[in-house]
Scaffold this motif. Structure first.
Motif, mmCIF file in Angstrom:
data_model
loop_
_atom_site.group_PDB
_atom_site.id
_atom_site.type_symbol
_atom_site.label_atom_id
_atom_site.label_comp_id
_atom_site.label_asym_id
_atom_site.label_seq_id
_atom_site.Cartn_x
_atom_site.Cartn_y
_atom_site.Cartn_z
ATOM 1 N N GLU A 68 14.961 -6.771 4.994
ATOM 2 C CA GLU A 68 16.276 -6.410 4.488
ATOM 3 C C GLU A 68 16.358 -4.949 4.075
ATOM 4 O O GLU A 68 17.424 -4.384 3.966
ATOM 5 N N ALA A 69 15.218 -4.275 3.876
ATOM 6 C CA ALA A 69 15.220 -2.850 3.524
ATOM 7 C C ALA A 69 15.370 -1.979 4.768
ATOM 8 O O ALA A 69 15.782 -0.847 4.684
ATOM 9 N N ALA A 70 15.045 -2.530 5.918
ATOM 10 C CA ALA A 70 15.094 -1.749 7.155
ATOM 11 C C ALA A 70 16.480 -1.645 7.721
ATOM 12 O O ALA A 70 17.421 -2.193 7.344
ATOM 13 N N LYS A 112 16.494 6.809 14.636
ATOM 14 C CA LYS A 112 16.749 5.987 15.827
ATOM 15 C C LYS A 112 16.817 4.505 15.469
ATOM 16 O O LYS A 112 16.283 3.653 16.159
ATOM 17 N N GLY A 113 17.457 4.209 14.334
ATOM 18 C CA GLY A 113 17.663 2.824 13.915
ATOM 19 C C GLY A 113 16.469 2.162 13.244
ATOM 20 O O GLY A 113 16.525 0.996 12.889
ATOM 21 N N THR A 114 15.382 2.894 13.048
ATOM 22 C CA THR A 114 14.180 2.345 12.431
ATOM 23 C C THR A 114 13.947 3.016 11.089
ATOM 24 O O THR A 114 14.072 4.236 10.976
ATOM 25 N N LEU A 115 13.594 2.229 10.092
ATOM 26 C CA LEU A 115 13.315 2.771 8.768
ATOM 27 C C LEU A 115 12.129 3.728 8.846
ATOM 28 O O LEU A 115 11.070 3.385 9.347
ATOM 29 N N CYS A 116 12.345 4.967 8.356
ATOM 30 C CA CYS A 116 11.252 5.950 8.373
ATOM 31 C C CYS A 116 10.928 6.445 6.969
ATOM 32 O O CYS A 116 10.038 7.269 6.794
ATOM 33 N N GLY A 117 11.652 5.936 5.973
ATOM 34 C CA GLY A 117 11.364 6.345 4.603
ATOM 35 C C GLY A 117 12.467 5.927 3.654
ATOM 36 O O GLY A 117 13.409 5.239 4.030
#
Length: 98
Positions: free
Chosen positions: A96-98, A43-48
């Motif tokens: 920047e990683a997200a 959902k647009g959020t970094l999870c891993g």
């Protein structure tokens, strides 16, 4: 399969640690094989993060870091998990990683 705890706390340290573990598992010289990193989002959020190391003779090793549980899963050339690790410290994710 191990449930060891690691002191990895930054994204760079996580990349180095995964690269070293995957190379050591298949007896590869780390300087000769690059590690690819792909962000995983929900959902647009970094999870891993997904890690891929391509070795000689079409050998592919992988790892997945699940940020919500702060766990690292390492996979061998057959795609079978050979190691599971609970990371002790929360990893700082740069924007920047997200």
């Amino acid at each position: 399969m191990s449930d060891a705890t690691s002191g990895v706390q930054t994204m760079d340290a996580l990349r180095r640690y995964v690269h070293e573990r995957l190379c050591r598992h298949e007896n590869l010289v780390a300087d000769q094989f690059a590690l690819e990193v792909t962000p995983l989002t929900r959902k647009g959020t970094l999870c891993g993060l997904q890690f891929l190391l391509r070795g000689p003779r079409s050998v592919r090793l992988g790892a997945v870091w699940a940020s919500d549980h702060n766990q690292l899963y390492l996979y061998d050339a057959r795609g079978e998990r050979f190691h599971k690790e609970q990371l002790s410290g929360q990893i700082d994710v740069p924007l920047e990683a997200a």
